[in-house]
Design an enzyme around this catalytic site. Structure first.
Site, mmCIF file in Angstrom:
data_model
loop_
_atom_site.group_PDB
_atom_site.id
_atom_site.type_symbol
_atom_site.label_atom_id
_atom_site.label_comp_id
_atom_site.label_asym_id
_atom_site.label_seq_id
_atom_site.Cartn_x
_atom_site.Cartn_y
_atom_site.Cartn_z
ATOM 1 N N TYR A 1 -5.957 10.739 4.221
ATOM 2 C CA TYR A 1 -4.586 11.016 3.785
ATOM 3 C C TYR A 1 -4.617 11.778 2.454
ATOM 4 C CZ TYR A 1 -3.568 8.051 7.727
ATOM 5 O OH TYR A 1 -3.513 7.547 9.004
ATOM 6 N N ARG B 1 -7.607 2.040 -2.314
ATOM 7 C CA ARG B 1 -8.471 1.968 -1.138
ATOM 8 C C ARG B 1 -9.210 3.290 -0.982
ATOM 9 N NH1 ARG B 1 -7.431 0.843 5.335
ATOM 10 N NH2 ARG B 1 -8.934 -0.850 5.462
ATOM 11 N N GLN C 1 0.849 -1.187 0.000
ATOM 12 C CA GLN C 1 0.000 0.000 0.000
ATOM 13 C C GLN C 1 0.889 1.243 0.000
ATOM 14 O OE1 GLN C 1 -2.197 1.774 3.348
ATOM 15 N NE2 GLN C 1 -4.073 1.306 2.221
ATOM 16 N N GLY D 1 -8.824 -6.530 9.582
ATOM 17 C CA GLY D 1 -7.714 -5.798 10.162
ATOM 18 C C GLY D 1 -7.312 -6.337 11.515
#
Length: 366
Positions: A184, A231, A103, A320
């Site tokens: 982000y 994502r 990622q 996760g």
């Protein structure tokens, strides 16, 4: 009586890659890269190898540059030492029969001056400080005030993504996930709560999606587009990034991604790590608009995962915290065995404790 989990254990494809099951390990920041170099180390190799029974491992978020770093001891992919460290990880995962994508991450404004070169301000679409925290050597602190990026700087950031993708190939990754979620940099451009620009990267939905699509187009020239995904978190308020028009933004973006033929979208459904129904949103509209694989994430239990795969609502489910605490999560889900609980105190930074010492079923039985 527990549900039959066989639907989770049928193969599926991302591009030209056939994956053995529909359980993905979500990207998980753990802050255990080597201090000083941010290179993966033998402890990281062990951690990922323990989890190689996932159909797909998506690595922890990995910064594309020094500017892209927002938390201490997170790994990068822009130096030779970092590439070599990641190559040890991918070799070990492949040796254990697994598949691993990296990622790629630029945090934008979710950073601190102590992590930036020469104490510079973090960068963002607009000079709006996040109501959020980041993690530095002394622990959690408020994020620093960012400066707005000049449009002339954006080609350099796209070039940093390309360089990181080239380095990912050198490091042996099977594919790439672009981090376009959780507040982000790419997500900051997408959302009007964080992007108040008046140039060609702000205002309209098309303008706000421009950077995301430029990065996708550039990286797709490095990796086969079928091995590339992104994502997204349409309605997550993570890191203080919200938008007034999620259906419009993500409907447009996913339609454009569909035209480009990339391999997958990985969607955080609801609030990251929180409620799945925080804002009404039609995730199935994204699923229907996108011909590649749809990986669903956030708050999935064994039963929810089985239902989603059986009903065709997703191609794979990303877990996760369950993967943090259960290195053999696929086998536990297959058998409907009890799951280890996550130790929250050891999530970020530290040693092997709470990282590589969670027992597998065989060890738990002993």
């Amino acid at each position: 009586m527990s549900k039959d989990a066989s639907a989770l254990f049928t193969p599926f494809r991302i591009g030209d890659l056939t994956l053995p099951n529909r359980l993905a390990m979500a990207p998980l920041t753990r802050n255990r890269a080597t201090p000083g170099t941010d290179a993966p180390n033998p402890l990281n190799v062990e951690y990922y190898t323990q989890r190689a029974s996932a159909g797909l491992i998506i690595s922890e978020a990995t910064q594309i540059s020094r500017q892209g770093q927002g938390y201490i001891w997170t790994p990068g992919l822009y130096t030779d030492a970092q590439i070599a460290g990641w190559r040890n990880v991918t070799n070990a995962v492949h040796g254990a029969g697994g598949h691993i994508f990296v990622q790629l991450w630029h945090v934008g404004r979710i950073s601190h001056v102590s992590l930036q070169e020469n104490g510079a301000a973090p960068v963002a679409p607009s000079a709006i400080t996040a109501k959020s925290k980041t993690y530095i050597e002394t622990g959690f602190v408020e994020t620093s005030a960012p400066r707005a990026l000049d449009a002339g700087e954006l080609p350099g950031i796209v070039a940093d993504y390309v360089r990181a993708a080239e380095n990912a190939q050198r490091a042996g990754f099977d594919g790439i996930e672009l981090h376009g979620a959780n507040g982000y940099l790419i997500d900051q451009f997408l959302k009007d709560g964080t992007n108040q620009r008046t140039d060609s990267y702000g205002g309209s939905v098309e303008n706000r999606a421009r950077l995301a699509l430029e990065v996708v187009d550039a990286v797709a020239k490095v990796y086969p587009k079928g091995r590339l995904g992104i994502r997204l978190s349409p309605v997550s308020p993570a890191n203080d990034a919200v938008t007034s028009d999620p259906e419009a933004v993500f409907g447009y973006l996913v339609a454009e991604l569909a035209k480009r033929g990339i391999g997958f979208i990985h969607v955080v459904e609801g609030a990251t790590g929180g409620p799945r129904d925080n804002v009404a949103f039609d995730y199935q509209a994204l699923r229907k608009a996108f011909p590649g694989a749809y990986i669903a994430n956030n708050g999935y239990t064994r039963d929810l995962a089985i239902d989603a795969i059986e009903a065709g609502r997703a191609d794979a489910i990303a877990f996760g915290k369950a993967f943090i605490a259960n290195p053999d999560l696929p086998e536990r889900l297959r058998r409907d065995a009890p799951l280890n609980e996550v130790e929250r105190a050891t999530l970020y930074g530290g040693t092997d404790k709470g990282y590589t010492d969670y027992p597998a079923l065989s060890e738990a039985a002993e």
